[in-house]
Design an enzyme around this catalytic site. Structure first.
Site, mmCIF file in Angstrom:
data_model
loop_
_atom_site.group_PDB
_atom_site.id
_atom_site.type_symbol
_atom_site.label_atom_id
_atom_site.label_comp_id
_atom_site.label_asym_id
_atom_site.label_seq_id
_atom_site.Cartn_x
_atom_site.Cartn_y
_atom_site.Cartn_z
ATOM 1 N N ARG A 168 0.859 -1.198 0.000
ATOM 2 C CA ARG A 168 0.000 0.000 0.000
ATOM 3 C C ARG A 168 0.888 1.238 0.000
ATOM 4 O O ARG A 168 1.696 1.435 0.904
ATOM 5 C CB ARG A 168 -0.942 0.029 1.204
ATOM 6 N N ASP A 449 -4.270 2.532 13.873
ATOM 7 C CA ASP A 449 -3.438 3.239 12.905
ATOM 8 C C ASP A 449 -3.957 4.662 12.769
ATOM 9 O O ASP A 449 -4.772 5.114 13.580
ATOM 10 C CB ASP A 449 -3.364 2.492 11.567
#
Length: 536
Positions: A168, A449
């Site tokens: 990613r 996160d």
């Protein structure tokens, strides 16, 4: 002469910090020339697309709301499918995600999941060292030359049956301040994509895999079209067959849910699926409607995947993907095992079971977990749902009906003092860790996160700035009440840091950021953009 054959006129990249030690092979002259060409050809388009985002947000601020685009109706109504999905990407029933540090990459690849997503974005703090060492680590992992020994002497090495690797990259809005091109920061996404693709595409293909990517934070199909152009240019430049590079796009912004057909169509040569990035999706709902007093959200814990606007988003994503031959990936289970409390551990696992049973029953082709301990639970549920099939591409819900009103429906609920304090405590602790270089942080038995901090601070901004920010005991959430709780939270965080012998400056910087972004009259688009100025 094609664009790929045209001679490069890119000026030299300008380093604003010394390259990290041991990175000469990653930041080679040839790799940097490839990255510079990417920046020269596509950087200006990225800035134009980011300006278009600002213009759309200004319309939302004036009272508009996202909708299906009338000019692309034909794409939604026509019968078409994406290109064939490579065999190694057809079975993704459980994926695990993590940052790009060496130990986490080994653990992720060894986890038993079908896919490990190495994350340069929300699970990594984008320090210069983290970003470049992440590329070194992935380079070594692709060649199966990666190992690690921790401070206790425990050795980590890759197993033979490791997971498929997907990378990613950073979102289009995130710059790389340590590397300038033509007087401006290089887009971080182009650095992440360029270095990985340049160094590893051919090696991955030789090993039966390929250059696979997750693309985050898209807000419009034109951004997806840009990524498809980037992929096609890279394929031509590197001598790869057209359509070799494959991507999964995270649908984690409210505008994008109205353009899923268009995103799939724009990337049909390169896309394999869409993913429910649900935590960022909640943040995006707040961000889009931050100026709307009637859109104040209740406690974060009350905004789960069963509320109407999130349920509709998930089911529409599945139906859209399967209609077009694309995989529909479920969302993240952020729970982590609770080792010292069996009752809390069972409650956490029960939440995971319910979440994954809902996803598998709705027709998702796979799901995400944040911790290896959750893989057996998620895998068992999807094994049962899929049987001997690799996915559920055959599944369509004949009774499905999702309209704009449901996708925008405001969830009911209340705001508690516990919810207020939780947003401050968790947001502050995560931001302090992010400033210290850690983007994946266990907090209160969840693996958090950047999306968590974004939800926390954006909710705080809503509650402070709108009349609907009222606690369930009748008190208005004022700047003074927020400030009082923030000081208490900071005091507790400082004590913990001092006890562990950690640097306390990051805690104080995090508190300043939280105060600034929560109390400012202007809503900040991203906490991470402001925090990026503080890190090395």
């Amino acid at each position: 002469m094609s664009i790929a054959d045209a001679p490069s006129t890119a000026p030299a990249l300008e380093f604003k910090a010394d390259p990290p030690a041991g990175s000469d092979h990653i930041l080679s002259e040839e790799a940097l020339a490839f990255v510079a060409d990417l920046g020269l050809r596509f950087g200006p388009r990225i800035w134009t697309l980011l300006e278009a985002r600002q213009a759309r947000q200004a319309r939302f601020d004036r009272g508009a709301a996202p909708d299906f685009l009338p000019e692309t109706r034909a794409i939604r109504e026509q019968d078409w499918t994406i290109a064939e999905i490579p065999p190694v990407l057809q079975d993704r029933r459980v994926e695990i995600t993590g940052p790009v540090d060496r130990k986490m990459i080994i653990n992720g690849l060894n986890s038993g999941a079908r896919v490990f997503m190495a994350d340069f974005e929300d699970a990594s703090s984008p320090t210069w060292s983290n970003m470049i060492h992440g590329q070194i680590n992935i380079h070594d992992a692709v060649r199966r030359q990666i190992d690690f020994e921790d401070e206790r002497g425990k050795a980590y090495r890759l197993r033979e049956d490791s997971a498929e690797l997907i990378v990613r990259v950073r979102g289009l809005h995130l710059p790389e301040k340590h590397l300038y091109l033509d007087g401006a920061p290089l887009p971080g996404a182009l650095l992440d994509f360029g270095l990985h693709c340049f160094h590893n595409a051919h090696e991955l293909l030789k090993r039966g895999s390929g250059p696979w990517f997750y693309i985050p934070k898209l807000e419009h199909w034109q951004e997806a079209a840009l990524w498809s152009e980037i992929f096609a240019w890279a394929e031509s430049r590197l001598g790869l067959a057209r359509g070799t590079i494959k991507a999964t796009v995270l649908i984690e912004t409210l505008p994008a849910v109205f353009q899923m057909d268009e995103i799939l169509h724009a990337m049909r040569e390169h896309i394999v699926g869409l993913n429910c990035g649900r935590w960022d999706y909640i943040f995006s709902y707040i961000k889009v409607f931050h100026a709307h007093p009637d859109r104040v959200l209740p406690d974060r814990e009350q905004v789960g995947m069963t509320v109407p606007f999130l349920r509709a988003y998930s089911k529409l994503l599945i139906d859209t993907c399967h209609r077009r031959g694309a995989l529909a990936m479920g969302g993240m289970a952020a729970q982590i095992p609770v080792k010292d409390d069996s009752q809390a551990n069972e409650a956490a696992f029960e939440k995971v079971r319910a979440d994954k049973e809902r996803e598998a029953g709705d027709g998702h082709d796979g799901t995400w977990v944040a911790h290896p301990g959750l893989i057996p639970v998620a895998l068992g549920i999807f094994d049962q749902a899929l049987g001997d099939r690799p996915n559920q591409l055959h599944y369509r819900d004949p009774a499905l009906s999702v309209d704009r009103e449901t996708l925008l429906a405001h969830p009911e609920g209340s705001i508690s003092e516990q919810g207020l304090r939780g947003n401050i405590d968790v947001g502050l602790e995560y931001t302090a860790a992010w400033l210290a270089g850690r983007g994946c942080v266990p907090i209160r038995n969840l693996m958090e996160d950047a999306a968590t901090a974004e939800i926390a601070r954006s909710q705080l901004w809503q509650w402070i700035h709108h009349p609907g920010g009222v606690l369930d005991d009748g008190r208005q959430i004022t700047p003074e009440l927020f400030s009082s709780h923030l000081e208490e939270s900071l005091e507790g965080l400082l004590k913990v840091a001092e006890k562990k012998g950690l640097e306390t400056g990051h805690c104080e910087d995090a508190a300043r950021l939280f105060r600034q972004l929560s109390e400012s009259p202007e809503f900040a688009d991203f906490l991470t953009l402001h925090a990026y100025d503080v890190i090395a």
